[in-house]
Design a protein around this motif. Structure first.
Motif, PDB file in Angstrom:
ATOM      1  N   SER A 292      56.022  26.919  39.261  1.00 50.51           N
ATOM      2  CA  SER A 292      56.137  27.375  40.639  1.00 50.51           C
ATOM      3  C   SER A 292      54.787  27.602  41.309  1.00 50.51           C
ATOM      4  CB  SER A 292      56.958  28.664  40.706  1.00 50.51           C
ATOM      5  OG  SER A 292      56.340  29.686  39.955  1.00 50.51           O
ATOM      6  N   VAL A 293      53.791  28.047  40.550  1.00 48.63           N
ATOM      7  CA  VAL A 293      52.477  28.304  41.150  1.00 48.63           C
ATOM      8  C   VAL A 293      51.821  27.002  41.591  1.00 48.63           C
ATOM      9  CG1 VAL A 293      50.148  29.161  40.717  1.00 48.63           C
ATOM     10  CG2 VAL A 293      52.123  30.449  39.920  1.00 48.63           C
ATOM     11  N   GLY A 294      51.817  26.013  40.694  1.00 52.25           N
ATOM     12  CA  GLY A 294      51.230  24.730  41.051  1.00 52.25           C
ATOM     13  C   GLY A 294      51.951  24.082  42.211  1.00 52.25           C
ATOM     14  N   LEU A 295      53.283  24.114  42.192  1.00 55.43           N
ATOM     15  CA  LEU A 295      54.052  23.530  43.281  1.00 55.43           C
ATOM     16  C   LEU A 295      53.809  24.277  44.590  1.00 55.43           C
ATOM     17  CD1 LEU A 295      57.457  22.843  41.483  1.00 55.43           C
ATOM     18  CD2 LEU A 295      55.667  21.199  42.067  1.00 55.43           C
ATOM     19  N   ALA A 296      53.692  25.595  44.518  1.00 53.14           N
ATOM     20  CA  ALA A 296      53.428  26.383  45.728  1.00 53.14           C
ATOM     21  C   ALA A 296      52.064  26.052  46.299  1.00 53.14           C
ATOM     22  CB  ALA A 296      53.525  27.877  45.413  1.00 53.14           C
ATOM     23  N   ALA A 297      51.073  25.843  45.431  1.00 53.27           N
ATOM     24  CA  ALA A 297      49.735  25.481  45.903  1.00 53.27           C
ATOM     25  C   ALA A 297      49.751  24.121  46.591  1.00 53.27           C
ATOM     26  CB  ALA A 297      48.756  25.474  44.730  1.00 53.27           C
TER      27      ALA A 297
ATOM     28  N   GLY B  23      24.934  13.945  35.911  1.00 55.41           N
ATOM     29  CA  GLY B  23      24.610  13.701  37.313  1.00 55.41           C
ATOM     30  C   GLY B  23      25.457  14.482  38.290  1.00 55.41           C
ATOM     31  N   VAL B  24      26.416  15.259  37.786  1.00 52.61           N
ATOM     32  CA  VAL B  24      27.332  15.998  38.655  1.00 52.61           C
ATOM     33  C   VAL B  24      26.923  17.467  38.728  1.00 52.61           C
ATOM     34  CG1 VAL B  24      29.723  16.754  38.972  1.00 52.61           C
ATOM     35  CG2 VAL B  24      29.247  14.441  38.143  1.00 52.61           C
ATOM     36  N   GLU B  25      26.799  17.975  39.945  1.00 55.22           N
ATOM     37  CA  GLU B  25      26.514  19.399  40.134  1.00 55.22           C
ATOM     38  C   GLU B  25      27.787  20.196  39.893  1.00 55.22           C
ATOM     39  OE1 GLU B  25      25.387  22.553  43.709  1.00 55.22           O
ATOM     40  OE2 GLU B  25      25.130  20.388  44.037  1.00 55.22           O
ATOM     41  N   VAL B  26      27.729  21.173  38.996  1.00 53.41           N
ATOM     42  CA  VAL B  26      28.894  21.976  38.646  1.00 53.41           C
ATOM     43  C   VAL B  26      28.593  23.444  38.931  1.00 53.41           C
ATOM     44  CG1 VAL B  26      30.514  22.672  36.836  1.00 53.41           C
ATOM     45  CG2 VAL B  26      29.543  20.349  36.834  1.00 53.41           C
ATOM     46  N   THR B  27      29.432  24.071  39.727  1.00 56.02           N
ATOM     47  CA  THR B  27      29.305  25.505  40.006  1.00 56.02           C
ATOM     48  C   THR B  27      30.602  26.197  39.587  1.00 56.02           C
ATOM     49  OG1 THR B  27      30.139  25.288  42.267  1.00 56.02           O
ATOM     50  CG2 THR B  27      27.755  25.099  41.936  1.00 56.02           C
ATOM     51  N   THR B  28      30.551  27.512  39.488  1.00 53.39           N
ATOM     52  CA  THR B  28      31.728  28.270  39.086  1.00 53.39           C
ATOM     53  C   THR B  28      31.953  29.440  40.036  1.00 53.39           C
ATOM     54  OG1 THR B  28      30.468  29.731  37.616  1.00 53.39           O
ATOM     55  CG2 THR B  28      31.342  27.695  36.655  1.00 53.39           C
ATOM     56  N   GLY B  29      33.152  29.966  39.998  1.00 56.33           N
ATOM     57  CA  GLY B  29      33.470  31.138  40.802  1.00 56.33           C
ATOM     58  C   GLY B  29      34.806  31.696  40.377  1.00 56.33           C
ATOM     59  N   HIS B  30      35.035  32.949  40.701  1.00 57.19           N
ATOM     60  CA  HIS B  30      36.342  33.527  40.429  1.00 57.19           C
ATOM     61  C   HIS B  30      36.728  34.434  41.587  1.00 57.19           C
ATOM     62  CE1 HIS B  30      33.694  36.717  38.764  1.00 57.19           C
ATOM     63  NE2 HIS B  30      34.640  37.531  39.196  1.00 57.19           N
ATOM     64  N   VAL B  31      38.021  34.472  41.843  1.00 60.67           N
ATOM     65  CA  VAL B  31      38.557  35.286  42.922  1.00 60.67           C
ATOM     66  C   VAL B  31      39.743  36.069  42.378  1.00 60.67           C
ATOM     67  CG1 VAL B  31      37.823  33.739  44.773  1.00 60.67           C
ATOM     68  CG2 VAL B  31      40.049  33.396  43.681  1.00 60.67           C
ATOM     69  N   THR B  32      40.108  37.122  43.094  1.00 62.87           N
ATOM     70  CA  THR B  32      41.238  37.947  42.705  1.00 62.87           C
ATOM     71  C   THR B  32      42.351  37.775  43.733  1.00 62.87           C
ATOM     72  OG1 THR B  32      39.779  39.575  41.677  1.00 62.87           O
ATOM     73  CG2 THR B  32      42.008  40.298  42.228  1.00 62.87           C
ATOM     74  N   GLY B  33      43.561  37.647  43.251  1.00 64.63           N
ATOM     75  CA  GLY B  33      44.690  37.502  44.152  1.00 64.63           C
ATOM     76  C   GLY B  33      45.824  36.741  43.506  1.00 64.63           C
ATOM     77  N   LYS B  34      46.844  36.465  44.283  1.00 66.31           N
ATOM     78  CA  LYS B  34      47.948  35.654  43.788  1.00 66.31           C
ATOM     79  C   LYS B  34      47.464  34.215  43.652  1.00 66.31           C
ATOM     80  CE  LYS B  34      51.596  38.547  45.741  1.00 66.31           C
ATOM     81  NZ  LYS B  34      52.791  38.596  46.623  1.00 66.31           N
ATOM     82  N   PRO B  35      47.646  33.594  42.503  1.00 68.62           N
ATOM     83  CA  PRO B  35      47.051  32.281  42.239  1.00 68.62           C
ATOM     84  C   PRO B  35      47.347  31.223  43.293  1.00 68.62           C
ATOM     85  CG  PRO B  35      47.891  33.204  40.213  1.00 68.62           C
ATOM     86  CD  PRO B  35      48.330  34.131  41.303  1.00 68.62           C
ATOM     87  N   ALA B  36      48.596  31.042  43.671  1.00 63.56           N
ATOM     88  CA  ALA B  36      48.932  29.988  44.626  1.00 63.56           C
ATOM     89  C   ALA B  36      48.228  30.207  45.959  1.00 63.56           C
ATOM     90  CB  ALA B  36      50.443  29.918  44.823  1.00 63.56           C
ATOM     91  N   GLU B  37      48.216  31.452  46.426  1.00 65.17           N
ATOM     92  CA  GLU B  37      47.571  31.744  47.701  1.00 65.17           C
ATOM     93  C   GLU B  37      46.066  31.573  47.606  1.00 65.17           C
ATOM     94  OE1 GLU B  37      48.785  35.653  48.786  1.00 65.17           O
ATOM     95  OE2 GLU B  37      50.915  35.124  49.011  1.00 65.17           O
ATOM     96  N   ALA B  38      45.472  32.023  46.504  1.00 68.61           N
ATOM     97  CA  ALA B  38      44.026  31.902  46.328  1.00 68.61           C
ATOM     98  C   ALA B  38      43.599  30.442  46.247  1.00 68.61           C
ATOM     99  CB  ALA B  38      43.590  32.652  45.070  1.00 68.61           C
TER     100      ALA B  38
ATOM    101  N   VAL C 207      41.224  32.156  38.947  1.00 66.25           N
ATOM    102  CA  VAL C 207      41.913  33.188  39.725  1.00 66.25           C
ATOM    103  C   VAL C 207      42.365  34.292  38.788  1.00 66.25           C
ATOM    104  CG1 VAL C 207      43.805  33.715  41.295  1.00 66.25           C
ATOM    105  CG2 VAL C 207      42.708  31.454  41.370  1.00 66.25           C
ATOM    106  N   TRP C 208      41.917  35.499  39.083  1.00 62.85           N
ATOM    107  CA  TRP C 208      42.320  36.660  38.288  1.00 62.85           C
ATOM    108  C   TRP C 208      43.378  37.420  39.066  1.00 62.85           C
ATOM    109  CZ3 TRP C 208      41.829  38.259  33.465  1.00 62.85           C
ATOM    110  CH2 TRP C 208      42.171  39.589  33.171  1.00 62.85           C
ATOM    111  N   GLU C 209      44.606  37.357  38.572  1.00 63.27           N
ATOM    112  CA  GLU C 209      45.703  38.043  39.249  1.00 63.27           C
ATOM    113  C   GLU C 209      45.718  39.509  38.850  1.00 63.27           C
ATOM    114  OE1 GLU C 209      50.379  37.266  40.336  1.00 63.27           O
ATOM    115  OE2 GLU C 209      49.477  36.251  38.615  1.00 63.27           O
ATOM    116  N   PRO C 210      45.695  40.411  39.828  1.00 63.93           N
ATOM    117  CA  PRO C 210      45.695  41.847  39.495  1.00 63.93           C
ATOM    118  C   PRO C 210      46.869  42.213  38.610  1.00 63.93           C
ATOM    119  CG  PRO C 210      45.318  41.503  41.843  1.00 63.93           C
ATOM    120  CD  PRO C 210      45.716  40.182  41.276  1.00 63.93           C
ATOM    121  N   VAL C 211      46.617  43.076  37.629  1.00 67.23           N
ATOM    122  CA  VAL C 211      47.669  43.545  36.735  1.00 67.23           C
ATOM    123  C   VAL C 211      48.468  44.627  37.444  1.00 67.23           C
ATOM    124  CG1 VAL C 211      48.158  44.612  34.507  1.00 67.23           C
ATOM    125  CG2 VAL C 211      46.241  43.016  34.739  1.00 67.23           C
TER     126      VAL C 211
END
Length: 311
Positions: free
Chosen positions: A121-126, A78-93, A38-42
């Motif tokens: 707080s972010v982890g707890l909020a998630a 044996g595990v399929e691994v994919t990646t992604g990134h999103v922008t926003g507030k971390p807990a909400e994303a 998660v990339w939080e906007p500056v």
């Protein structure tokens, strides 16, 4: 939509430990893993000051994900691994990402941790804002990023190069925190399934206390305490009876004890592979919240903690 095990990744040792745990869980469940950053906007004043350049942005959005994914693919072919990134507030994303996930897995430093966006707080909020199961995985305070893939970081036994659990490692049970006053099927199903997949015992911890009127100077007579203990033990047995029948291969250890549920769970976590607790979904005006038992366990447990939301 295909279910995944989604990991919140920020490049910290804690989030890498979470990714390692998720890969092992993916093997058990035969599911893919998705590493999400998660990339939080500056804020505009900081952006205008150009404190974060293109190289820093590229590091967080590409290099961290790429290296973590390559490491997981190497350790778990044996595990399929994919990646992604999103922008926003971390807990909400993270909460949005959890909606389409089988599990959301986050890193946590526990009480006192201040590093990484998945801490505090972010982890707890998630955890509080998603209705999917969330697992928080701690990395040992003395562990470097390259060493967080072992048992100390994930609470699971060490594995050999083929991914098989070492026979030298002690069997670590799954620990379930049970409230007999409001047992939930989703919570019980998750705990029994976790123990069955790991082929380990399920240790059911139930903490009970006498009625409130005993707390104000009125002593609890031994005979009364024995009767209360017997009633609580019978209640635990009754709740677990149908689940023993559904999972006959799971060894169940019932542990009803007088005392604080949070303290009992924290003590039990020291020898566990996973601690499972329930969170009642509260759709209040002022948002979701976590109860005191979950707070205490998330901050102090020595093993990964799965929080299962239920109505």
């Amino acid at each position: 939509m295909s279910r995944t095990i989604t990991v919140g990744l920020d490049g910290s040792p804690e989030s890498r430990a979470a990714a390692e745990w998720a890969a092992r869980e993916a093997q058990l469940r035969e599911l893919p893993v998705k590493l999400l950053q998660v990339w939080e906007p500056v804020p505009e004043p900081m952006a205008l000051a150009q404190l974060l350049g293109a190289d820093t942005h590229q590091h967080w959005t590409e290099r961290v994900l790429r290296e973590a994914a390559e490491e997981l693919r190497s350790r778990h072919p044996g595990v399929e691994v994919t990646t992604g990134h999103v922008t926003g507030k971390p807990a909400e994303a993270l909460a949005r990402a959890a909606r389409d996930a089988e599990l959301l897995v986050l890193g946590s430093r526990g009480l006192g941790g201040i590093r990484g966006f998945l801490v505090g707080s972010v982890g707890l909020a998630a955890v509080a804002s998603t209705e999917r199961p969330v697992v928080l995985v701690r990395a040992d305070e003395q562990t470097s990023g390259e060493q967080t893939t072992g048992e100390q970081a994930t609470g699971e036994p060490e594995t050999d190069v083929a991914g098989t659990a070492s026979t030298a490692a002690a069997v670590r049970p799954v620990v379930l925190g049970l409230d007999v006053a409001g047992p939930d099927e989703a919570l019980l199903a998750f705990a029994f399934d976790a123990a069955a997949r790991r082929n380990v015992p399920l240790r059911v911890v139930h903490g009970w206390n006498p009625p409130p009127y005993y707390a104000y100077g009125m002593g609890l007579e031994p005979a009364v305490e024995r009767e209360m203990a017997k009633a609580e033990a019978a209640a635990v047995t009754e709740v677990l009876r149908p689940w023993r029948q559904k999972f006959p291969g799971v060894e169940v250890v019932e542990q009803p004890h007088f005392g604080s549920p949070s303290l009992l769970l924290i003590e039990a976590s020291r020898g566990a592979s996973l601690v499972v607790v329930g969170r009642r979904i509260r759709r209040a005006t002022f948002g979701a919240r976590l109860g005191p038992v979950i707070h205490a366990v998330l901050h102090h447990a020595a093993a990964p903690v799965a929080v299962v939301a239920h109505d």
